[in-house]
Design an enzyme around this catalytic site. Structure first.
Site, PDB file in Angstrom:
ATOM      1  N   ASP A 159       0.883  -1.161   0.000  1.00 55.56           N
ATOM      2  CA  ASP A 159       0.000   0.000   0.000  1.00 55.56           C
ATOM      3  C   ASP A 159       0.924   1.215   0.000  1.00 55.56           C
ATOM      4  O   ASP A 159       1.424   1.641   1.042  1.00 55.56           O
ATOM      5  CB  ASP A 159      -0.911  -0.013   1.226  1.00 55.56           C
ATOM      6  CG  ASP A 159      -1.924   1.135   1.227  1.00 55.56           C
ATOM      7  OD1 ASP A 159      -1.653   2.160   0.558  1.00 55.56           O
ATOM      8  OD2 ASP A 159      -2.950   1.029   1.907  1.00 55.56           O
ATOM      9  N   HIS A 162       1.097   6.593   0.182  1.00 56.83           N
ATOM     10  CA  HIS A 162       1.875   7.720   0.701  1.00 56.83           C
ATOM     11  C   HIS A 162       3.272   7.790   0.098  1.00 56.83           C
ATOM     12  O   HIS A 162       4.050   8.664   0.485  1.00 56.83           O
ATOM     13  CB  HIS A 162       2.058   7.593   2.222  1.00 56.83           C
ATOM     14  CG  HIS A 162       0.803   7.513   3.006  1.00 56.83           C
ATOM     15  ND1 HIS A 162       0.799   7.237   4.369  1.00 56.83           N
ATOM     16  CD2 HIS A 162      -0.490   7.669   2.665  1.00 56.83           C
ATOM     17  CE1 HIS A 162      -0.441   7.217   4.817  1.00 56.83           C
ATOM     18  NE2 HIS A 162      -1.246   7.467   3.793  1.00 56.83           N
ATOM     19  N   GLN A 185      -5.762  10.818  -4.510  1.00 59.98           N
ATOM     20  CA  GLN A 185      -6.809  11.601  -3.860  1.00 59.98           C
ATOM     21  C   GLN A 185      -6.295  13.017  -3.607  1.00 59.98           C
ATOM     22  O   GLN A 185      -5.093  13.271  -3.652  1.00 59.98           O
ATOM     23  CB  GLN A 185      -7.226  10.885  -2.554  1.00 59.98           C
ATOM     24  CG  GLN A 185      -8.257  11.583  -1.716  1.00 59.98           C
ATOM     25  CD  GLN A 185      -7.636  12.502  -0.679  1.00 59.98           C
ATOM     26  OE1 GLN A 185      -6.446  12.410  -0.384  1.00 59.98           O
ATOM     27  NE2 GLN A 185      -8.434  13.384  -0.132  1.00 59.98           N
ATOM     28  N   ARG A 234     -11.866   2.141 -14.737  1.00 57.75           N
ATOM     29  CA  ARG A 234     -10.990   2.852 -15.660  1.00 57.75           C
ATOM     30  C   ARG A 234     -10.851   4.329 -15.281  1.00 57.75           C
ATOM     31  O   ARG A 234     -11.828   4.992 -14.934  1.00 57.75           O
ATOM     32  CB  ARG A 234     -11.530   2.755 -17.087  1.00 57.75           C
ATOM     33  CG  ARG A 234     -11.568   1.348 -17.661  1.00 57.75           C
ATOM     34  CD  ARG A 234     -12.019   1.359 -19.112  1.00 57.75           C
ATOM     35  NE  ARG A 234     -13.376   1.862 -19.248  1.00 57.75           N
ATOM     36  CZ  ARG A 234     -14.460   1.091 -19.345  1.00 57.75           C
ATOM     37  NH1 ARG A 234     -14.342  -0.233 -19.296  1.00 57.75           N
ATOM     38  NH2 ARG A 234     -15.651   1.627 -19.477  1.00 57.75           N
TER      39      ARG A 234
END
Length: 386
Positions: A159, A162, A185, A234
């Site tokens: 993950d 960051h 994001q 997508r």
């Protein structure tokens, strides 16, 4: 006496004519989805090259990136995924939404990254993936985790939400031999408001993910011959155009953040009662998604009050993630057959960090040296009062 007001910090997101030009380019090409345009394909090539990976796949957001990767790794009902107990909830929910059980394990008290010994103890015959989170851009102990993966046959899924541009012993995230998931994001180190990406170490996994992210439909299909179960994950052409511009300035921003964190962490460490996030000498490039520090023993209520006061004076401060097993969402589906207190008993570092840790938005680290001194002075003042 009132605390001094914080200085002005650079705004986030940052953009200039490069983003504007990209949006116009995407608009005028006349095809706004990835199957007809060029922006997503170009971004994937550039992002993969930047991170040393053979393949990248752009998707709708970072949570979907994790979910898609787990699905391609065989995660589903009756399986388990090991996740850090101290992380954003998407790490566990990505597994739980596939019907798997998320198994939280403790983190290191200094780095806040998943503890390899805890991972080794949690592996069972049902474990299908181990998900280290590179907390605040500090890469987890990939040497120890890679050994566990090799010994058990359980794949790693990084993950890396960051960790854009981070390095472990000279290796970029895409060179570490496992799938990695990124988020774009609005607050992330690169952003198009939303978006995500996966890096793949081999073509087979990449092709499997491509199918699933496009409703199970091959690129050249004209007969609706969907080969596998999937969804529409997508990325659109406009997001990709913005992200190409964001990628172009990532290295420069990381270099500045590294320089500023060296100063700010030293200043924070000099404050009585404050302990900045530690490091790992093997991480020769940290991307600094967050500037994190602890006030050990402060407790959740006083920590939250401290964050409120920091925000009041103008610092972009936040309370650290809540332990995932201390949220209602964790227990809705795919939770282990344990109580929160039982998990907490084997996750003492997560319990402490989630109650006494504070983080500052990475835009703080894009300011000057004077702003680092002012930030530390404000924190020192308000911690003393807390």
């Amino acid at each position: 006496m009132n605390a001094r007001q914080a200085p002005e910090f650079p705004r986030w997101p940052q953009y200039d004519e490069t983003e504007r030009d990209g949006l116009i380019r995407a608009l005028e090409q006349g095809q706004w989805w990835r199957m007809g345009g060029d922006e997503v394909d170009s971004f994937e090539r550039e992002f993969a090259e930047h991170h040393g990976a053979p393949h990248a796949l752009a998707v709708t957001n970072g949570t979907h990136a994790l979910e898609l990767a787990l699905q391609c790794l065989g995660v589903g009902p009756g399986t388990e995924v090991i996740v850090p107990a101290f992380t954003f909830i998407s790490s566990s929910q990505a597994a739980q939404r596939l019907g798997a059980v998320a198994v939280p394990v403790d983190v290191h008290p200094d780095t806040y990254c998943i503890d390899a010994a805890a991972v080794a103890a949690a592996v069972t015959p049902r474990t299908r993936a181990i998900m280290p989170v590179h907390m605040a851009g500090l890469i987890a102990d990939m040497d120890a985790l890679a050994k566990i993966s090799a010994d058990t046959g359980v794949p790693l899924l990084q993950d890396a939400a960051h960790a854009h541009g981070a390095r472990w012993q000279g290796k970029r995230v895409g060179e570490l031999g496992s799938v990695a998931a990124f988020s774009f994001q609005n607050g992330k180190l690169m952003t198009a408001g939303e978006g995500g990406a996966l890096l793949f170490p081999d073509t087979e996994l990449y092709e499997a993910a491509f199918l699933r992210h496009s409703c199970g439909r091959p690129r050249d299909d004209r007969r609706y011959l969907h080969r596998t179960a999937g969804s529409n994950l997508r990325m659109n052409e406009f997001s990709a155009a913005v992200l190409r511009a964001q990628l172009s300035r990532l290295d420069q921003q990381i270099a500045l953040r590294e320089e500023r964190w060296t100063l700010l962490s030293r200043l924070l460490a000099a404050i009585d009662g404050v302990v900045p996030q530690g490091g790992d000498v093997r991480v020769d490039r940290k991307s600094h998604y967050m500037a994190m520090f602890r006030v050990p023993g402060l407790g959740e209520e006083r920590r939250n009050a401290l964050v409120d006061r920091l925000v009041e004076v103008g610092l972009p401060a936040f309370a650290a993630f809540r332990a995932i097993y201390r949220t209602d969402a964790f227990w809705e589906i795919g939770a282990p057959d344990e109580t929160p207190d039982a998990i907490a008993a084997r996750c003492p570092h997560t319990e402490a960090i989630s109650q006494d840790c504070v983080w500052l938005h990475h835009r703080v680290l894009l300011a000057g040296e004077a702003e680092m001194h002012a930030t530390a002075e404000i924190i020192a003042d308000l911690v003393a009062r807390a």
